[in-house]
Design a protein around this motif. Structure first.
Motif, PDB file in Angstrom:
ATOM      1  N   MET A   9    -113.896  22.892  22.786  1.00  0.00           N
ATOM      2  CA  MET A   9    -114.279  20.999  22.557  1.00  0.00           C
ATOM      3  C   MET A   9    -113.362  20.272  21.526  1.00  0.00           C
ATOM      4  N   GLY A  10    -112.412  20.280  21.729  1.00  0.00           N
ATOM      5  CA  GLY A  10    -111.211  19.247  21.300  1.00  0.00           C
ATOM      6  C   GLY A  10    -111.029  19.446  19.601  1.00  0.00           C
ATOM      7  N   HIS A  11    -111.916  20.033  19.151  1.00  0.00           N
ATOM      8  CA  HIS A  11    -111.629  20.457  17.828  1.00  0.00           C
ATOM      9  C   HIS A  11    -110.144  20.649  17.141  1.00  0.00           C
ATOM     10  N   ASP A  12    -109.782  21.039  17.380  1.00  0.00           N
ATOM     11  CA  ASP A  12    -108.002  21.640  17.835  1.00  0.00           C
ATOM     12  C   ASP A  12    -106.663  19.925  18.340  1.00  0.00           C
ATOM     13  N   LEU A  13    -107.765  18.824  18.441  1.00  0.00           N
ATOM     14  CA  LEU A  13    -107.491  17.797  19.051  1.00  0.00           C
ATOM     15  C   LEU A  13    -106.283  16.824  18.434  1.00  0.00           C
ATOM     16  N   HIS A  14    -106.417  17.342  16.954  1.00  0.00           N
ATOM     17  CA  HIS A  14    -104.821  16.762  16.497  1.00  0.00           C
ATOM     18  C   HIS A  14    -104.771  17.267  15.033  1.00  0.00           C
ATOM     19  N   PRO A  15    -103.659  17.539  14.465  1.00  0.00           N
ATOM     20  CA  PRO A  15    -103.195  18.370  13.755  1.00  0.00           C
ATOM     21  C   PRO A  15    -104.187  17.375  12.198  1.00  0.00           C
ATOM     22  N   TYR A  16    -104.480  17.904  11.575  1.00  0.00           N
ATOM     23  CA  TYR A  16    -105.346  17.536  10.716  1.00  0.00           C
ATOM     24  C   TYR A  16    -105.744  18.477   9.170  1.00  0.00           C
ATOM     25  N   TYR A  22     -93.973  12.957  24.540  1.00  0.00           N
ATOM     26  CA  TYR A  22     -95.070  12.084  25.107  1.00  0.00           C
ATOM     27  C   TYR A  22     -95.842  12.185  26.497  1.00  0.00           C
ATOM     28  N   VAL A  23     -95.637  12.280  27.256  1.00  0.00           N
ATOM     29  CA  VAL A  23     -95.906  12.514  28.307  1.00  0.00           C
ATOM     30  C   VAL A  23     -96.941  13.693  28.449  1.00  0.00           C
ATOM     31  N   GLU A  80    -100.686  13.699  28.332  1.00  0.00           N
ATOM     32  CA  GLU A  80    -101.769  14.255  29.436  1.00  0.00           C
ATOM     33  C   GLU A  80    -102.792  15.760  28.653  1.00  0.00           C
ATOM     34  N   SER A  81    -102.253  16.548  27.781  1.00  0.00           N
ATOM     35  CA  SER A  81    -103.352  17.350  26.678  1.00  0.00           C
ATOM     36  C   SER A  81    -104.357  16.406  26.220  1.00  0.00           C
TER      37      SER A  81
END
Length: 885
Positions: free
Chosen positions: A11-18, A192-193, A197-198
């Motif tokens: 469910m996108g818990h890895d959407l962005h590094p943190y 970036y593209v 998309e990701s």
């Protein structure tokens, strides 16, 4: 609670590094165990929004606070609802950047010079960014600045944030060192593209679970959280993972991302709790970190409701080689901070998780600290709805409140109650209470108030009997939804209980049960009724994207109808064409035919049934039948044409608006939504209930309103819908009309058979037989009796026999101790100038007792009559028979 083999990226818990984020299984578990659906979950160290996303996924509401502005951006995108307009803007941005890849300037510094004003000021910029990367990032930032949609801008910015580090010379996510390299023109834009998309893919995958989730993301220092952000005693559960002491530097980790997004990493570094650099710079030790944590936990205590829990996933802190057990030290302080109980659960930590700091200051385990705020009863005010209630509604309101002690009336509309946690949870489900007011002034609307009036932010105070899909289709004689819910609330049903309505009509009981956490079952012999009941209960559970897509396509199609509608009425059976010609002008029939073809070619399943019900709702208005007359009579002025498509469009738009409103508020629901089953079938027969999946002793409550004896001609009322939608000609409708419980239709042969039955049969209880025989004798003796009066004893006898068969089935299906509530009323007739009451209520109760039910106290209720031409014998007073197995 190790969850070592679980997928932590769903469910996108890895959407962005943190850095140092905790696995979603931890908040998911505690949110499920320690809160109820619709409650407010708070994460004061929100980070990348893990708790918020899990809360929304599990049907709760979320508030997430973090000092790092990156956190709010990530959280908002994780839980985003992308409207079509924003999606279109994002697709244009994607297309524009992709199209420019082969047309970028060959001079690496050209874009930097042109769009430099959109780039941040970075010290030693050439050390960290190639000219090509810097210019392309500035150009992308310029493109994003042109977006006028907040959600579109957030998504585009998050994709930029995902691009920045890989476009720079920084060695890695965890190593702050410059390693220069060649960055070809176009590489950064391509990256970036790809990241864009990701992000879009992740948002789309999350959409079914998050689209209408209710969440807030606040950028603030938790040590100084204002009451304007969160009121005292307003939060139902806290689940959080505070920063470990001396372990991570969030401002450094996200430095270039923060700069490109327009934020100040230095400002973040000054307020960051547990920062390693701050420890080095200020030579501070564990005491400083622990003081910050105590202040943060004190704030958590302020906003948490009494008796509720705070769960902190926190690791040991290492300062100058000495290890500090942060969780247990905070537990020792708990009583000073307003908590009455605490426990600590140790959890092994994988060596590669939660920290990228060196081993000398890295924790090898973490602890789960569970705190409970001191519990005591809370004195609250329970405010009635903002409209005048009928006396019986006030009585039902009293019955909804399970405990009568410690209750006093402040005003006629306001009750003062001292309630524990269980009582406050129960109060959210009241129907004739619309607000719960706490001593600090906090006012929480009940689920019923939100259903009727929306959220507290946008209240519309009125009594609304058409909320959600209750107004989907007019249906004569139905009882209104607040009454259905009020009756359900008289019982202490467990969540998930089964509710049956054997005369489901348009599905009022089924929808109310569904909206309030019960599994509901219903049947009806009128095929239109069962269709309406299915559509109104099931359309709100269909994927919103699918409903939106089909509704939009249908509306777009009818906006551009053909210049000439097809003459061939292929949607109607040939045997129905003559009757259609009698009741619809030719242009109207052609429009209806075309509209049905559009519906049936562009939809299927529940969505198609929903559209067909909308179609049915306008049919009578465009026919030659007098709209206000229950009987079959022509208009005084016949229609030559009508705006069929305009009426359909208006009704579809209205109903879709109500459904969308429900989707937006369903996050407040205090329970899970369970399945609903509605079928076309005979409620007197066992096989109908078998088809519903019901067995002996399986039903917790029967709540129904049978057709009153000879009260309403349902098939006459719905005949044009049955004709156009189901292709049922008059020949097919007649036996259906005769078979309905309470039907007035009877032929001479059937009447005589029934007379023979009630004069000689001993099947029904003696009170029923004696009443029908006495009525028969009085009518036969009257010289004024016409055929309608002569039919009455046979009709009453048939009605009672039908109810006898239904009550036999109900008794079989009910669990021991279950109730059957029957909304019913008496009728009357005149013989020789004297009114004779037909005591339907008493006779049905007698039949029920004969099957083994015990009669409980009746509830007297009253209704208003609708604006019909023939209401001389309308029933204006009803009762609710309460029967217990």
């Amino acid at each position: 609670m190790s969850f070592t083999d679980d997928d932590t990226r769903f469910m996108g818990h890895d959407l962005h590094p943190y850095p140092a984020k905790f696995i979603p299984q931890l908040p998911g578990t505690f949110v499920s165990l320690l809160s109820s659906r619709g409650e407010l979950i708070f994460d004061p160290f929100g980070g990348s929004g893990t708790t918020a996303l899990e809360s929304i996924r599990l049907g709760r509401r979320a508030v997430s606070v973090d000092a790092n502005p990156m956190a709010a951006l990530i959280g908002k995108v994780k839980t985003a609802r992308v409207d079509p307009e924003s999606a279109a803007k994002l697709h244009l941005l994607h297309g524009a950047l992709k199209g420019l890849l082969d047309h970028l300037p060959t001079n690496p510094s050209e874009l930097a010079e042109k769009y430099g004003s959109y780039a941040p000021v970075i010290a030693n910029c050439e050390k960290w960014f190639a000219d090509s990367a810097f210019g392309e990032l500035a150009h992308i930032k310029f493109r994003i600045s042109r977006l006028d949609s907040e959600i579109a801008s957030n998504i585009a910015l998050l994709a930029l944030s995902r691009t920045v580090l890989s476009a720079s010379f920084q060695d890695s996510e965890t190593r702050y060192k410059s390693v220069p390299r060649d960055v070809p023109i176009g590489e950064t834009t391509r990256r970036y593209v790809k990241e864009f998309e990701s992000v879009m893919k992740s948002v789309a995958q999350n959409a079914p679970a998050t689209r209408y989730g209710i969440s807030r993301f606040i950028t603030s220092d938790v040590r100084h959280l204002q009451s304007s952000d969160l009121l005292d005693n307003s939060v139902d559960l806290i689940v959080t993972s505070p920063p470990y002491g001396n372990a991570t530097d969030y401002h450094l980790y996200h430095r270039f991302r923060l700069l490109w997004l327009g934020f100040d990493p230095i400002a973040l570094g000054k307020i960051e709790i547990g920062s390693h650099l701050k420890h080095q710079r200020e030579a501070s030790g564990f005491e400083s970190y622990f003081s910050d944590m105590v202040q943060a936990v004190s704030g958590m205590s302020r906003v948490l409701k009494h008796g509720r829990y705070a769960v902190l996933v926190i690791g040991d802190s290492v300062y100058n080689g000495e290890k500090f057990d942060t969780a247990r030290l905070l537990a020792d302080k708990a009583s000073e901070l307003g908590f009455e109980a605490n426990c600590v659960i140790d959890r092994a930590l994988h060596k590669t998780k939660r920290s990228f700091s060196i081993a000398g200051r890295r924790a090898a385990s973490e602890s789960i600290l569970i705190l409970r705020k001191a519990a005591h009863k809370t004195s609250v005010l329970l405010h009635s709805p903002p409209y005048k209630m009928w006396p019986y509604e006030m009585k039902l309101r009293e019955g909804e409140l399970p405990i009568t002690k410690n209750r006093e009336a402040v005003t006629q509309a306001t009750l003062k109650r001292s309630m524990d946690i269980a009582g406050l949870l129960k109060a959210r489900q009241l129907v004739f209470t619309h607000k719960i007011e706490y001593p600090n002034g906090l006012q929480e609307p009940t689920w019923q108030a939100i259903l009727e009036n929306g959220t507290a932010a946008n209240p519309v105070y009125r009594k609304d009997p058409k909320y959600v899909t209750h107004g989907l289709h007019i249906y004569k004689g139905k009882f209104y939804p607040q009454l259905a819910k009020g009756l359900i609330n008289q019982l202490a049903l467990e969540p998930g209980a089964k509710i049956l309505d054997p005369f489901c009509g348009s599905g009022t009981t089924l929808l109310e049960g569904h909206l309030n956490g019960y599994a509901t079952y219903g049947c009806d012999l009128n095929p239109l009724a069962s269709l309406i009941a299915r559509a109104k209960t099931q359309i709100i559970e269909v994927d919103p994207d699918l409903v939106t897509e089909v509704v939009s396509a249908v509306l777009d199609t009818i906006e551009n109808p053909p210049a000439d509608f097809p003459v061939n009425l292929e949607q109607f059976p040939e045997e129905c064409l003559e009757e259609i010609a009698r009741w619809f002008a030719t242009p109207i029939a052609q429009k209806l035919n075309w509209l049905l073809a559009v519906i049936r070619s562009g939809s299927d399943g529940t969505v198609r049934e929903f559209l067909e019900v909308i179609f049915s709702s306008i049919v009578r208005d465009v026919s030659q039948q007098e709209p206000t007359d229950l009987r079959i009579r022509y208009r005084k002025e016949l229609l030559e044409d009508a705006d069929v498509l305009g009426l359909f469009k208006a009704q579809l738009s209205l109903q879709f608006e109500r459904i969308e409103k429900f989707w937006k508020i369903r996050g407040y629901a205090p329970h899970q939504f369970l399945s609903t089953h509605a079928t076309y079938g005979d409620n007197r027969l066992t096989e109908t209930y078998d088809a519903l999946g019901l067995s002996d002793d399986s039903v917790d409550l029967v709540l129904t309103s049978p057709p009153y004896a000879m009260a309403l001609p349902y098939i006459d009322t719905d005949r044009l819908s049955l004709l156009t939608l189901f292709g049922m000609s008059g020949t097919e409708r007649r036996p259906l009309e005769h078979s309905l419980t309470g039907s007035r239709e009877i032929n001479t042969k059937t009447r005589r058979t029934l007379e023979e039955d009630f004069l000689h049969s001993e099947e029904l209880p003696p009170e029923c037989r004696n009443f029908v025989r006495g009525l028969h004798e009085a009518i036969i003796a009257s010289p004024e009796s016409g055929f309608r009066k002569i039919n009455m004893p046979a009709l009453v006898h048939r009605f009672l026999k039908d109810m006898d068969a239904v009550l036999r089935q109900i008794y079989r299906l009910c669990k021991s101790g279950a109730e059957a509530m029957i909304v019913i009323g008496d009728s009357k007739m005149t013989v020789d100038g004297t009114d004779i009451r037909i005591p339907t209520t008493d006779l049905i109760e007698i039949i029920a007792i004969s099957h083994g039910f015990n009669a409980l106290d009746r509830i007297d209720i009253s209704v208003t009559t609708e604006n019909y031409l023939h209401i001389k014998n309308a029933i204006t007073e009803n009762v609710v028979l309460r029967l217990k197995k």
